[in-house]
Design an enzyme around this catalytic site. Sequence first.
Site, mmCIF file in Angstrom:
data_model
loop_
_atom_site.group_PDB
_atom_site.id
_atom_site.type_symbol
_atom_site.label_atom_id
_atom_site.label_comp_id
_atom_site.label_asym_id
_atom_site.label_seq_id
_atom_site.Cartn_x
_atom_site.Cartn_y
_atom_site.Cartn_z
ATOM 1 N N THR A 104 44.872 -40.379 33.979
ATOM 2 C CA THR A 104 45.665 -41.097 34.962
ATOM 3 C C THR A 104 45.708 -42.564 34.553
ATOM 4 O O THR A 104 44.990 -43.003 33.647
ATOM 5 C CB THR A 104 45.067 -40.983 36.362
ATOM 6 O OG1 THR A 104 43.862 -41.762 36.425
ATOM 7 C CG2 THR A 104 44.743 -39.531 36.722
ATOM 8 N N GLU A 157 49.033 -31.226 42.613
ATOM 9 C CA GLU A 157 48.231 -32.437 42.447
ATOM 10 C C GLU A 157 48.232 -33.211 43.753
ATOM 11 O O GLU A 157 49.290 -33.493 44.322
ATOM 12 C CB GLU A 157 48.772 -33.321 41.329
ATOM 13 C CG GLU A 157 47.911 -34.560 41.102
ATOM 14 C CD GLU A 157 48.456 -35.499 40.034
ATOM 15 O OE1 GLU A 157 47.782 -36.492 39.734
ATOM 16 O OE2 GLU A 157 49.570 -35.235 39.522
ATOM 17 N N GLU A 179 52.013 -36.818 47.436
ATOM 18 C CA GLU A 179 51.583 -38.214 47.536
ATOM 19 C C GLU A 179 51.969 -38.766 48.903
ATOM 20 O O GLU A 179 53.085 -38.553 49.378
ATOM 21 C CB GLU A 179 52.232 -39.040 46.424
ATOM 22 C CG GLU A 179 52.040 -40.541 46.520
ATOM 23 C CD GLU A 179 50.586 -40.960 46.494
ATOM 24 O OE1 GLU A 179 50.170 -41.656 47.453
ATOM 25 O OE2 GLU A 179 49.867 -40.598 45.554
ATOM 26 N N ASP A 228 40.072 -41.589 47.088
ATOM 27 C CA ASP A 228 39.298 -42.611 47.786
ATOM 28 C C ASP A 228 37.900 -42.069 48.085
ATOM 29 O O ASP A 228 37.765 -41.002 48.696
ATOM 30 C CB ASP A 228 40.011 -42.979 49.096
ATOM 31 C CG ASP A 228 39.454 -44.245 49.734
ATOM 32 O OD1 ASP A 228 38.229 -44.469 49.651
ATOM 33 O OD2 ASP A 228 40.244 -45.008 50.317
ATOM 34 N N TYR A 264 44.564 -45.046 36.335
ATOM 35 C CA TYR A 264 43.237 -45.568 36.647
ATOM 36 C C TYR A 264 42.238 -45.169 35.562
ATOM 37 O O TYR A 264 41.420 -45.970 35.111
ATOM 38 C CB TYR A 264 42.748 -45.029 37.989
ATOM 39 C CG TYR A 264 43.313 -45.710 39.195
ATOM 40 C CD1 TYR A 264 43.283 -47.093 39.345
ATOM 41 C CD2 TYR A 264 43.865 -44.960 40.234
ATOM 42 C CE1 TYR A 264 43.785 -47.712 40.463
ATOM 43 C CE2 TYR A 264 44.388 -45.575 41.366
ATOM 44 C CZ TYR A 264 44.341 -46.953 41.468
ATOM 45 O OH TYR A 264 44.851 -47.562 42.591
ATOM 46 N N GLU A 265 42.307 -43.906 35.164
ATOM 47 C CA GLU A 265 41.345 -43.381 34.196
ATOM 48 C C GLU A 265 41.433 -44.113 32.868
ATOM 49 O O GLU A 265 40.413 -44.433 32.240
ATOM 50 C CB GLU A 265 41.603 -41.894 34.004
ATOM 51 C CG GLU A 265 40.576 -41.172 33.167
ATOM 52 C CD GLU A 265 40.816 -39.678 33.147
ATOM 53 O OE1 GLU A 265 40.040 -38.965 32.502
ATOM 54 O OE2 GLU A 265 41.803 -39.223 33.780
ATOM 55 N N ASP A 282 35.564 -41.707 39.030
ATOM 56 C CA ASP A 282 34.682 -42.674 38.388
ATOM 57 C C ASP A 282 33.496 -42.983 39.285
ATOM 58 O O ASP A 282 32.592 -43.721 38.880
ATOM 59 C CB ASP A 282 35.437 -43.975 38.117
ATOM 60 C CG ASP A 282 35.894 -44.639 39.409
ATOM 61 O OD1 ASP A 282 36.624 -43.966 40.185
ATOM 62 O OD2 ASP A 282 35.536 -45.802 39.660
#
Length: 233
Positions: free
Chosen positions: A190, A44, A69, A118, A192-193, A154
């Site tokens: 996630t 990921e 990350e 991003d 955010y999701e 998104d």
Amino acid sequence: MRMRKKKNLVPRMERCAAVHVEDGFSMGGRWRELMDGAAALHVELGCGKGRFTVETAREHPDTLFIAVERVADALVVAMERAVAADLRNVFFVVGDAAALPQMFAPGEVDRIYINFCDPWPPKRQAKRRLTHRNFLKLYRQVLKEGGEIHFKTDNAPLFAFSLEEFPQAGFALREVTDDLHAGGPQGVMTDYEAKFYAEGVPIHRCVAVMEPWTPPEEAPAPGSPGDAQEQDS
């Protein structure tokens, strides 16, 4: 991802040593040593606080997950989630997408997840998008033949851009949708999701499958030796 600096970051990361890989560059070709009998290796990119990472790893205990990350302050939260869940099939490393070929051996990875990266909206920043063909060529170096990229966003313009880029780097598109959760929640979200879903923001998703591919020849730059030979012939 922008985050406030975490207090006591170093001791918090030390307490998560069991799931933290300090030097990803030493692991190429050896990642499966972290988990005996792993059926697959999934990577990921940009795991953030780790909600997707931890829940997906919990649902697939036979798969080895490596979460990459850039931001250590986010990574430590994700690691703490994994430790709290007592997971043995997920590990975390501070790293960058551009460095994947230095961290993984050719064909070592079965699947790559790219979630809500991003979008870098200015056209001049297009090469920084994680679905730009230059990045896709790097992913090809570590994915096995038939390996997959699972992409969610998104951002409609980024999704449209990505759908054009994937085929240009030898990836076939599958499961393309502009509203993943139209019929209700689908799959692991996630952080955010989950927020976007609650607000009614549609989520775009696709799967890109790596196929045999020959990069197109690049035209020689004006004034290059190759260009001169063509002019003389």
